[in-house]
Scaffold this active site. Structure first.
Site, PDB file in Angstrom:
ATOM      1  N   GLU A 199      43.029  52.474   8.049  1.00  0.00           N
ATOM      2  CA  GLU A 199      43.702  51.180   8.197  1.00  0.00           C
ATOM      3  C   GLU A 199      42.827  50.011   7.740  1.00  0.00           C
ATOM      4  O   GLU A 199      42.473  49.124   8.519  1.00  0.00           O
ATOM      5  CB  GLU A 199      44.162  50.983   9.643  1.00  0.00           C
TER       6      GLU A 199
ATOM      7  N   PHE B 192      45.356  55.432  27.151  1.00  0.00           N
ATOM      8  CA  PHE B 192      46.746  55.552  27.590  1.00  0.00           C
ATOM      9  C   PHE B 192      47.730  55.531  26.425  1.00  0.00           C
ATOM     10  O   PHE B 192      48.946  55.454  26.633  1.00  0.00           O
ATOM     11  CB  PHE B 192      47.085  54.448  28.595  1.00  0.00           C
TER      12      PHE B 192
ATOM     13  N   CYS C  62      35.465  39.352   5.086  1.00  0.00           N
ATOM     14  CA  CYS C  62      34.101  38.956   5.429  1.00  0.00           C
ATOM     15  C   CYS C  62      33.742  37.728   4.617  1.00  0.00           C
ATOM     16  O   CYS C  62      34.141  37.601   3.452  1.00  0.00           O
ATOM     17  CB  CYS C  62      33.135  40.106   5.136  1.00  0.00           C
TER      18      CYS C  62
ATOM     19  N   GLU D 276      50.574  58.352  10.752  1.00  0.00           N
ATOM     20  CA  GLU D 276      50.466  58.119  12.190  1.00  0.00           C
ATOM     21  C   GLU D 276      51.804  57.628  12.729  1.00  0.00           C
ATOM     22  O   GLU D 276      52.494  56.823  12.098  1.00  0.00           O
ATOM     23  CB  GLU D 276      49.399  57.072  12.528  1.00  0.00           C
TER      24      GLU D 276
END
Length: 690
Positions: free
Chosen positions: A160, A365, A165, A315
């Site tokens: 991801e 969780f 920066c 995902e």
């Protein structure tokens, strides 16, 4: 007999639909029994692939130059013995603490010019020579050791990518990028319109990235910074790819995409073999899931369209998340429906974050296939195992295409520019919502859609929709003009053709490069408050055959026709009676323009008429209740039809007169299909003769 056409499987080692999860055995090295149990449970759940090593740098290199690959050896060898495969990740998404301590330059500097402490993810500088050197070392070690391992099917590059920066290395790289792009300070100043507020740049050293305590109001500057960040991130990703390619060039590479805000993923598509993305919808937040289902369909279509071939759902969550504002459980049926929705739109995998719940830290969780209880006797595990069985039965769909006559134009730099514009409605011009609303009108009617960029080939489409094409290059205007002239149908909206690629306003009248194609001139644009309303009154005997009045809101553009036909006018305000909807017959095609933001009732009616006029193909010639949609994949010989129910109610669908069989059982089916809440039916039928 018809010839079939499909893409090769993403990996010849695994010529079936992929099913698996992010796997973090490095969190359980202290407990070998957990790792042994994982293998048993993976097989029980019908999982055949894991993404492994994503955040494992500290476990692989606990001290600088000290490598501990033995645990990875055991995992991959055990995978190979049990018919399980791995997307092997490069660990650059989170660096070890020893690196942050020894080499402070690898830590990012934020826009406020303060260097971060060690911690979180993607808190590193992509430009830093040290970080690139250390990444190359660990990636070389991984490639040499595992590039030809029988369990490894491909490289999962980092995780991801996102963020920027502002350190000295990045400032120098930005200046070099600008010098290559513009060649001279004179050209840079002209592109950024720096004469505004006396911001003329007289030396390259004066160029800085946008900063909250410095320059952040020059829109061309902001736009170029975002482009630079994309190019620099892509360059870092390519740096990683080049390192791992050496050991086995045949292994495909991907990187999982998620945050569309900061990076232009079309640039990544040029260096990746397969697109993968991470989907985390907030299911069950409303009365039904139809609008959310449509929006996720848009993103599936977007990521599929990046390379015009099957992608990977890398995902998703098998149950809930732990970071959304409300982390709801997936209701019965939703896991199957949402997972197969990805397959319907072109995914050749269903994968999860995560395999086993972490015991501690921020994602302990977050949903997982294996809960803290550690066994298979849970509702979620059962859902995953049942889906695994389905995926194993429908692998004939892998490599098939998702044909579309229709495309929505979505450019990242247009999105950035719209959101930065300080235009008619700074309380929210709702670009994404507008894009999704137009896409949903096709989703509800079972019409497949590609999501393309302005540099893509337009010739294969009958209908192109370009909502709020605020940033419209001259060459984009010419491409769309040729598309219409040659017989295509174009739809645009307000706030289109306003600026060029430097975010400089087109002179000579809006919509700039689209003015000739649309046959209009846009004189003014008014933003409305949330409580304001206007309306569109359809003209009598208009060529669309639409009647009545439709409510509009948020934006009203005042336009004059220059050859276009008026299809409808405003109902209110001082511009009541002026054009609000037009069509221009141009060459062999037509160009429509919506001058105001219209709601779902109009979009549904409008696009229904355009689908009929243009001959755009629906997947099925059947009535679809609201919240029910249908999608198709094909190998040109067989069509695979997915009927999906996001309506929150039981539905009944009458099939058309094609010859259908159930995909999993090959049982003949006709007449009425019953769809329970969150139901999905998988069918196949012979493709039509062309």
């Amino acid at each position: 007999m018809k010839m079939t056409h499909k893409f090769h499987p993403i990996s010849p080692k695994l010529p079936v639909l992929m099913h698996g999860a992010d796997y973090n055995p490095d969190q359980w090295l202290h407990n070998p029994q957990v790792l042994e149990e994982d293998i048993r449970l993976m097989k029980l759940a019908g999982c055949n692939v894991m993404a492994i090593g994503i955040f494992a740098w500290a476990a692989l290199e606990p001290a600088e130059g000290t490598f501990t690959f033995e645990w990875m050896d055991r995992i991959l060898n055990t995978f190979a013995e049990n018919g399980i495969y791995a997307w092997l990740s490069t660990p650059s998404g989170a660096r070890p603490a020893w690196m942050s301590e020894r080499y402070p330059e690898v830590r990012r500097v934020e826009a406020n010019r303060v260097r971060n402490l060690h911690g979180i993810r993607h808190n590193h500088c992509f430009t830093s020579p040290i970080y690139r050197e250390k990444t190359a070392i660990i990636n070389t070690k991984l490639a040499e050791r595992y590039g030809n391992h029988p369990a490894v099917i491909g490289w999962h590059i980092s995780n991801e990518f996102g963020g920027d920066c502002h350190c000295a290395y990045c400032q120098d790289a930005f200046r070099e990028w600008l010098q290559q792009k513009y060649g001279s300070l004179e050209a840079l100043n002209a592109a950024w319109w720096t004469s505004f507020w006396a911001h003329t740049i007289t030396d390259w050293s004066q160029v800085e990235s946008p900063a909250p305590h410095g320059e952040y109001m020059v829109h061309g500057h902001n736009l170029d910074w975002r482009r630079f960040v994309t190019d620099q991130t892509v360059n870092f990703c390519k740096h990683e790819i080049d390192v791992v390619r050496g050991s086995n060039p045949a292994l495909p590479v991907t990187t999982n995409m998620h945050l569309i805000e900061g990076l232009d993923y079309r640039k990544f598509a040029e260096i990746l073999d397969v697109i993968s993305w991470d989907a985390y919808p907030t299911w069950h937040e409303g009365q039904n899931d139809s609008q959310l289902g449509a929006s996720i369909a848009f993103y599936h279509d977007l990521f599929r369209s990046l390379k015009k071939k099957p992608f990977l759902l890398m995902e998703s969550t098998p149950s809930l998340t732990n970071w959304q504002s409300v982390s709801k459980l997936k209701q019965p049926g939703m896991h199957r429906l949402s997972s197969l929705q990805a397959v319907a739109h072109g995914s050749d995998s269903v994968q999860y974050f995560q395999w086993r719940k972490s015991r501690g830290s921020s994602e302990k969780f977050h949903g997982a296939v294996v809960d803290h209880c550690g066994h298979e006797y849970t509702r979620v595990f059962k859902d995953v195992a049942e889906l695994g069985a389905t995926l194993s039965n429908i692998s004939e769909v892998i490599g098939t295409t998702t044909p579309s006559d229709t495309a929505i134009l979505f450019d990242w730099d247009n999105r950035w520019a719209v959101k930065d514009a300080q235009g008619p409605r700074n309380m929210g011009i709702h670009y994404e919502e507008t894009i999704l609303a137009h896409h949903q009108a096709f989703w509800e009617q079972g019409v497949p859609v590609d999501v393309i960029g302005s540099e893509d080939d337009l010739s294969s489409y009958k209908l192109i929709v370009a909502p709020m094409l605020y940033l419209c290059r001259e060459e984009t205007g010419r491409k769309l003009e040729r598309f219409v002239e040659q017989g295509g149908t174009l739809v645009t909206t307000y706030w289109s053709g306003i600026v060029n690629e430097h975010d400089l306003c087109h002179l000579g009248g809006f919509p700039g490069p689209l003015r000739k194609t649309l046959g209009i001139w846009a004189e003014e644009i008014e933003g409305l408050y949330d409580h304001d309303r206007n309306g569109l009154s359809m003209s009598i005997d208009n060529q669309l055959g639409l009647t009545g009045t439709f409510e509009s809101h948020e934006i009203c553009e005042l336009i004059h026709t220059e050859g276009a036909e008026v299809l409808g006018v405003y109902t209110d305000s001082f511009y009541a009676g002026q054009p609000a909807l037009t069509v221009n017959r141009f060459g062999k095609g037509k160009a429509y323009h919506m001058a105001t933001r219209l709601k779902a009732d109009f979009l549904q009616a409008f696009y229904s008429k355009l689908i009929e006029q243009t001959g755009v193909a629906r997947v099925m010639n059947s009535y679809l209740p609201q919240g029910v949609t249908v999608q198709v994949r094909t190998d040109t010989s067989t069509e695979y039809v997915f009927i999906m129910n996001f309506s929150g109610q039981t539905q009944h669908i009458s099939l058309d007169d094609r010859d259908y069989t159930l995909l999993e059982s090959n049982e003949t089916v006709n007449g009425v299909i019953d769809l329970p809440v969150n139901g999905i039916v998988l069918l196949k039928r012979p493709a039509k003769e062309v």
